[in-house]
Write a protein that holds these residues in place. Structure first.
Motif, short mmCIF file in Angstrom:
data_model
loop_
_atom_site.label_atom_id
_atom_site.label_comp_id
_atom_site.label_asym_id
_atom_site.label_seq_id
_atom_site.Cartn_x
_atom_site.Cartn_y
_atom_site.Cartn_z
N ILE A 80 31.87 22.63 7.99
CA ILE A 80 31.02 21.56 7.48
C ILE A 80 30.49 20.71 8.62
CG2 ILE A 80 31.07 19.46 6.06
CD1 ILE A 80 33.11 20.98 4.31
N SER A 81 29.20 20.43 8.59
CA SER A 81 28.57 19.58 9.60
C SER A 81 28.45 18.15 9.07
CB SER A 81 27.18 20.11 9.94
OG SER A 81 26.29 19.84 8.88
N TRP B 277 32.49 12.11 8.60
CA TRP B 277 32.79 13.47 9.03
C TRP B 277 33.80 13.32 10.16
CZ3 TRP B 277 32.46 15.76 13.82
CH2 TRP B 277 32.57 17.15 13.86
N VAL B 278 34.88 14.09 10.12
CA VAL B 278 35.86 14.12 11.20
C VAL B 278 35.97 15.56 11.68
CG1 VAL B 278 37.12 12.09 10.40
CG2 VAL B 278 37.82 14.34 9.61
N ILE C 225 36.30 7.53 2.98
CA ILE C 225 36.48 8.96 2.72
C ILE C 225 36.25 9.72 4.02
CG2 ILE C 225 35.55 10.96 1.47
CD1 ILE C 225 34.77 8.95 -0.78
N SER C 226 37.16 10.59 4.35
CA SER C 226 37.04 11.43 5.54
C SER C 226 36.97 12.90 5.13
CB SER C 226 38.23 11.23 6.47
OG SER C 226 38.28 9.89 6.92
N ILE C 227 35.99 13.60 5.70
CA ILE C 227 35.80 15.02 5.42
C ILE C 227 35.85 15.78 6.75
CG2 ILE C 227 34.24 16.77 4.48
CD1 ILE C 227 35.27 14.86 2.31
N PRO C 228 36.79 16.69 6.91
CA PRO C 228 36.88 17.43 8.18
C PRO C 228 35.84 18.56 8.26
CG PRO C 228 38.65 18.09 6.73
CD PRO C 228 37.91 16.98 6.03
N GLY C 229 35.28 18.72 9.44
CA GLY C 229 34.35 19.82 9.67
C GLY C 229 35.03 21.17 9.56
N SER D 201 33.66 23.78 -3.08
CA SER D 201 32.43 23.17 -2.59
C SER D 201 32.69 21.77 -2.02
CB SER D 201 31.38 23.09 -3.70
OG SER D 201 31.61 21.99 -4.54
N LEU D 202 31.86 21.41 -1.08
CA LEU D 202 31.94 20.08 -0.47
C LEU D 202 31.69 19.01 -1.54
CD1 LEU D 202 32.17 18.14 1.87
CD2 LEU D 202 29.81 18.72 2.51
#
Length: 184
Positions: free
Chosen positions: A16-17, A49-50, A64-68, A84-85
């Motif tokens: 994920i970008s 994005w992390v 909210i943190s979403i890892p790449g 899904s994201l």
């Protein structure tokens, strides 16, 4: 790296970008707005994005943190699955809603619907498809709420026919629907 075009595309769905996060988050916020679940209080929640996480698709701790790259997504790739994201963001936004609406979440109605208090650490029960939408939902009342909220957004507030004969799930669905009616 996978060698076929289809395999590369499938692999790409698991990485994920920052742009992917921004696009998916805008879509989920629009869903929340259209269903009456968005409030001004939620505008303070940032989505980041992390680079990576070994065990999480994403998490909420005031933001909210979403890892790449996430270990769980790589395992999904190996198993031929995909979360899904947008689904991850729907779930994490549920935790943000709970954090910003403690008066609604801290009710007897919540405890009755989800089998315990939101902050309770107790396991709800073993997964039972008549009681929980997913296996993860059975882990605790807060995760049960987040999974129902996620499905509520995904299905545009309409309970799928296959779930209408499951009173426990209907009760949880109605709780989420009630959040829109009691919007603050």
């Amino acid at each position: 790296m996978p060698h076929t075009r289809a395999a590369r595309r499938q692999w790409r769905n698991h990485i994920i970008s920052p742009g992917d996060v921004d696009r998916a988050n805008r879509a989920v916020v629009r869903e929340m707005e259209s269903l009456g679940l968005w409030s001004l209080r939620l505008e303070t929640v940032e989505v980041f994005w992390v680079p990576a996480s070994v065990v999480c698709y994403g998490w909420y701790q005031g933001s909210i943190s979403i890892p790449g790259i996430a270990g769980v997504r790589l395992l999904e790739f190996i198993r031929g699955r995909h979360t899904s994201l947008r689904d991850v963001l729907r779930h994490e936004w549920a935790h943000a809603v709970a954090d910003h609406r403690p008066a609604a979440i801290g009710t007897k109605r919540f405890i009755t619907a989800f089998g315990g208090s939101y902050d309770g650490e107790e396991q709800v029960s073993l997964h039972d498809p008549d009681l929980h939408l997913t296996r993860y939902a059975a882990s605790s009342p807060c995760e049960d709420f987040a999974e129902v909220f996620h499905f509520y957004l995904k299905h545009k507030g309409r309970l799928p026919l296959r779930l209408r004969n499951k009173p426990a799930i209907v009760r949880k669905w109605e709780f989420v629907a009630g959040l829109a009616r009691r919007r603050n």
